[in-house]
Scaffold this motif. Structure first.
Motif, PDB file in Angstrom:
ATOM      1  N   ARG A   1      -3.942  -5.938  -1.805  1.00 59.93           N
ATOM      2  CA  ARG A   1      -5.232  -6.571  -1.523  1.00 59.93           C
ATOM      3  C   ARG A   1      -5.091  -8.084  -1.401  1.00 59.93           C
ATOM      4  O   ARG A   1      -5.736  -8.719  -0.560  1.00 59.93           O
ATOM      5  CB  ARG A   1      -6.238  -6.215  -2.624  1.00 59.93           C
ATOM      6  CG  ARG A   1      -6.720  -4.779  -2.577  1.00 59.93           C
ATOM      7  CD  ARG A   1      -8.006  -4.612  -3.374  1.00 59.93           C
ATOM      8  NE  ARG A   1      -7.817  -4.922  -4.788  1.00 59.93           N
ATOM      9  CZ  ARG A   1      -7.493  -4.030  -5.708  1.00 59.93           C
ATOM     10  NH1 ARG A   1      -7.308  -2.762  -5.356  1.00 59.93           N
ATOM     11  NH2 ARG A   1      -7.354  -4.371  -6.965  1.00 59.93           N
TER      12      ARG A   1
ATOM     13  N   GLN B   1      -1.378  -2.060  -5.627  1.00 60.69           N
ATOM     14  CA  GLN B   1      -2.673  -2.183  -4.959  1.00 60.69           C
ATOM     15  C   GLN B   1      -3.208  -3.609  -5.056  1.00 60.69           C
ATOM     16  O   GLN B   1      -3.767  -4.135  -4.080  1.00 60.69           O
ATOM     17  CB  GLN B   1      -3.669  -1.189  -5.553  1.00 60.69           C
ATOM     18  CG  GLN B   1      -3.386   0.256  -5.182  1.00 60.69           C
ATOM     19  CD  GLN B   1      -4.288   1.228  -5.905  1.00 60.69           C
ATOM     20  OE1 GLN B   1      -4.916   0.895  -6.911  1.00 60.69           O
ATOM     21  NE2 GLN B   1      -4.348   2.461  -5.409  1.00 60.69           N
ATOM     22  N   ASN B   2      -3.025  -4.238  -6.219  1.00 62.99           N
ATOM     23  CA  ASN B   2      -3.468  -5.633  -6.363  1.00 62.99           C
ATOM     24  C   ASN B   2      -2.703  -6.561  -5.419  1.00 62.99           C
ATOM     25  O   ASN B   2      -3.285  -7.451  -4.791  1.00 62.99           O
ATOM     26  CB  ASN B   2      -3.285  -6.095  -7.812  1.00 62.99           C
ATOM     27  CG  ASN B   2      -4.280  -5.454  -8.757  1.00 62.99           C
ATOM     28  OD1 ASN B   2      -5.328  -4.975  -8.329  1.00 62.99           O
ATOM     29  ND2 ASN B   2      -3.968  -5.428 -10.039  1.00 62.99           N
TER      30      ASN B   2
ATOM     31  N   TYR C   1       0.835  -1.201   0.000  1.00 63.19           N
ATOM     32  CA  TYR C   1       0.000   0.000   0.000  1.00 63.19           C
ATOM     33  C   TYR C   1       0.872   1.254   0.000  1.00 63.19           C
ATOM     34  O   TYR C   1       0.578   2.247  -0.679  1.00 63.19           O
ATOM     35  CB  TYR C   1      -0.923   0.004   1.222  1.00 63.19           C
ATOM     36  CG  TYR C   1      -2.197  -0.778   1.035  1.00 63.19           C
ATOM     37  CD1 TYR C   1      -3.034  -0.557  -0.061  1.00 63.19           C
ATOM     38  CD2 TYR C   1      -2.575  -1.752   1.964  1.00 63.19           C
ATOM     39  CE1 TYR C   1      -4.207  -1.280  -0.232  1.00 63.19           C
ATOM     40  CE2 TYR C   1      -3.752  -2.478   1.802  1.00 63.19           C
ATOM     41  CZ  TYR C   1      -4.561  -2.243   0.693  1.00 63.19           C
ATOM     42  OH  TYR C   1      -5.709  -2.953   0.520  1.00 63.19           O
TER      43      TYR C   1
ATOM     44  N   THR D   1     -13.024  -4.153  -3.371  1.00 67.13           N
ATOM     45  CA  THR D   1     -12.551  -3.296  -2.286  1.00 67.13           C
ATOM     46  C   THR D   1     -12.348  -4.121  -1.048  1.00 67.13           C
ATOM     47  O   THR D   1     -12.996  -5.145  -0.851  1.00 67.13           O
ATOM     48  CB  THR D   1     -13.543  -2.163  -1.992  1.00 67.13           C
ATOM     49  OG1 THR D   1     -14.798  -2.746  -1.626  1.00 67.13           O
ATOM     50  CG2 THR D   1     -13.716  -1.273  -3.190  1.00 67.13           C
ATOM     51  N   VAL D   2     -11.449  -3.691  -0.206  1.00 68.44           N
ATOM     52  CA  VAL D   2     -11.165  -4.384   1.046  1.00 68.44           C
ATOM     53  C   VAL D   2     -11.319  -3.391   2.178  1.00 68.44           C
ATOM     54  O   VAL D   2     -10.740  -2.301   2.146  1.00 68.44           O
ATOM     55  CB  VAL D   2      -9.745  -4.980   1.044  1.00 68.44           C
ATOM     56  CG1 VAL D   2      -9.440  -5.592   2.388  1.00 68.44           C
ATOM     57  CG2 VAL D   2      -9.618  -6.014  -0.039  1.00 68.44           C
TER      58      VAL D   2
ATOM     59  N   GLU E   1      -3.394  -8.836   1.928  1.00 73.34           N
ATOM     60  CA  GLU E   1      -4.309  -8.492   3.014  1.00 73.34           C
ATOM     61  C   GLU E   1      -5.386  -9.560   3.157  1.00 73.34           C
ATOM     62  O   GLU E   1      -5.743  -9.957   4.273  1.00 73.34           O
ATOM     63  CB  GLU E   1      -4.934  -7.132   2.742  1.00 73.34           C
ATOM     64  CG  GLU E   1      -5.741  -6.596   3.904  1.00 73.34           C
ATOM     65  CD  GLU E   1      -6.191  -5.167   3.661  1.00 73.34           C
ATOM     66  OE1 GLU E   1      -6.068  -4.334   4.564  1.00 73.34           O
ATOM     67  OE2 GLU E   1      -6.672  -4.891   2.541  1.00 73.34           O
ATOM     68  N   ARG E   2      -5.881 -10.047   2.030  1.00 74.19           N
ATOM     69  CA  ARG E   2      -6.877 -11.129   2.071  1.00 74.19           C
ATOM     70  C   ARG E   2      -6.267 -12.395   2.667  1.00 74.19           C
ATOM     71  O   ARG E   2      -6.918 -13.095   3.461  1.00 74.19           O
ATOM     72  CB  ARG E   2      -7.380 -11.399   0.645  1.00 74.19           C
ATOM     73  CG  ARG E   2      -8.351 -12.568   0.507  1.00 74.19           C
ATOM     74  CD  ARG E   2      -9.753 -12.206   0.884  1.00 74.19           C
ATOM     75  NE  ARG E   2     -10.648 -13.344   0.725  1.00 74.19           N
ATOM     76  CZ  ARG E   2     -11.253 -13.678  -0.408  1.00 74.19           C
ATOM     77  NH1 ARG E   2     -11.066 -12.937  -1.498  1.00 74.19           N
ATOM     78  NH2 ARG E   2     -12.063 -14.713  -0.460  1.00 74.19           N
TER      79      ARG E   2
END
Length: 422
Positions: free
Chosen positions: A333, A329-330, A313, A420-421, A336-337
């Motif tokens: 995410r 960003q990909n 990020y 979105t997260v 983060e997932r």
């Protein structure tokens, strides 16, 4: 009327291995057809062998100054049948990864493999392909430097032969002392890229003797001794580490160079010093995309998925390039997932494990196919039993390779992520 402002068009052959494999498979199947009493099929398959080798010459990657385009029969089939992307605007190029591929049984000892990635597009180039240097130089000179790793930047800066190349072998140390250190450094780096390591060592020694306090030169020498250690003897790795330590000490106020030195430490598996260089670079300049990406990779090695997402990020916020921001960003995410969803993490671990096994099995199948092809070619009709075994191995390993390649294509895709997260 000719457009005087038009960019020159560069092209290079790619995906050659697929055609060579298909040609070998056609040759094997033609032998089987003749043995089964089907001469028409045998002749057709035998004629396909040279045809595939000719078609391989037309499978190219073209760069016209604004777009990368893959052209050829396989590119057409991939676009129509698999829905693949065969064209990419240069502004959407996300990364250029240039890796060293070691070839211990060859004189050059290694070659470079460049992977161009962006928005579903991927192209792989090898440095032993005709036209590699001018092609990658044209591409690299047209993109943001943050998209280039060290070896990509090296090809951009030193890929073109310097003036001393033609007479480099004939010059002794007394004559080399008459040339400026910058020219000796450029020549040494060019010889490193082309695999002439002994000659590169001579020129680096001369350049360093006259420019000892240059941290950029020391960083390049660190990469050189890393190549030299893997090609000659591991003891040279100690010299690589020493060069990088001295370069880092002299580059305390040069954030971009510290970023590169951190990447070099990663190649030496000295992750503590790599992290130190990345953090020092970010203290000096908070807009260094590759330094954030380097810290993310180090956090991933420690299994800290939340920190990986954090650094990606931060990398996305550090750049104004849309392609780099989208990729960061990909990645953020995705990790983060992984850190928040245990089921998703288990599914990805299974996918990556299976992907690793597929690649290993495909490598074994390709090796068996090649060895069986040699056996069939050497035995000829003198040993029909051995030839039959070789043909059977070629057929079975070839089908296994094709099946694994199709599976690899699908397994490489990550599971879908939410838009979105929170």
């Amino acid at each position: 009327m000719t457009d005087l402002n038009a960019q020159p068009c560069h092209r290079i052959q790619t995906e050659q291995g697929r055609y060579y494999f298909a040609a070998g498979l056609a040759l094997m199947l033609s032998s089987v057809a003749f043995r089964l009493g089907a001469p028409a099929a045998g002749v057709t398959l035998l004629a396909a062998f040279p045809l595939l080798l000719v078609l391989a010459r037309y499978e190219v990657l073209v760069f016209d100054g604004t777009h990368l385009r893959r052209r050829g029969p396989y590119a057409w089939w991939q676009a129509r049948m698999l829905g693949g992307t065969t064209s990419l605007p240069l502004a959407q190029l996300e990364l250029s990864i240039t890796e060293v591929v070691y070839l211990p049984l060859t004189l050059a000892r290694y070659r470079f493999r460049t992977i161009l990635v962006g928005n579903g597009f991927e192209a792989v180039l090898f440095s032993n392909t005709a036209g590699y240097a001018p092609f990658v130089t044209a591409v690299f000179s047209a993109v943001d430097e943050s998209k280039l790793d060290f070896h990509s930047r090296a090809w951009l800066q030193y890929g073109a032969p310097p003036p001393l190349t033609a007479i480099a072998d004939a010059l002794d140390d007394q004559h080399l002392a008459q040339f400026p250190a910058a020219l000796l450094r450029r020549t040494a780096n060019h010889f490193t890229l082309t695999g002439r390591l002994r000659l590169a060592q001579r020129y680096f020694r001369q350049a360093y003797g006259r420019d000892r306090g240059n941290p950029h030169l020391l960083c390049e020498m660190g990469y050189f001794f890393r190549r030299f250690a893997l090609a000659e003897h591991p003891r040279w790795q100690l010299r690589a580490a020493a060069c990088l330590r001295l370069a880092a000490r002299l580059a305390r106020q040069e954030p971009h160079l510290l970023e590169r030195i951190g990447e070099a430490y990663c190649e030496l598996f000295d992750f503590v010093r790599a992290e130190r260089c990345f953090r020092k670079a970010l203290e000096l300049d908070r807009q260094l995309f590759r330094a954030y990406a380097g810290l993310a990779e180090l956090a991933f090695r420690d299994g800290q998925l939340a920190r990986v997402a954090h650094f990606y990020y931060a990398a996305a916020h550090s750049t104004s390039d849309p392609a780099l921001r989208r990729r960061a960003q990909n990645e953020a995410r995705y990790y983060e997932r992984l850190s928040q969803d245990d089921d998703y993490l288990d599914a990805e671990v299974r996918r990556i494990t299976w992907l690793h096994h597929i690649r290993q099995m495909r490598t074994v199948a390709g090796g068996i196919f090649f060895m069986a092809w040699l056996v069939v070619g050497l035995t000829g009709a003198r040993f029909p039993d051995v030839q039959d075994i070789g043909l059977a191995l070629m057929g079975s390993s070839g089908l296994v390779w094709l099946g694994l390649s199709c599976s690899l294509h699908w397994q490489r895709r990550r599971s879908a992520l939410p838009e979105t997260v929170t």
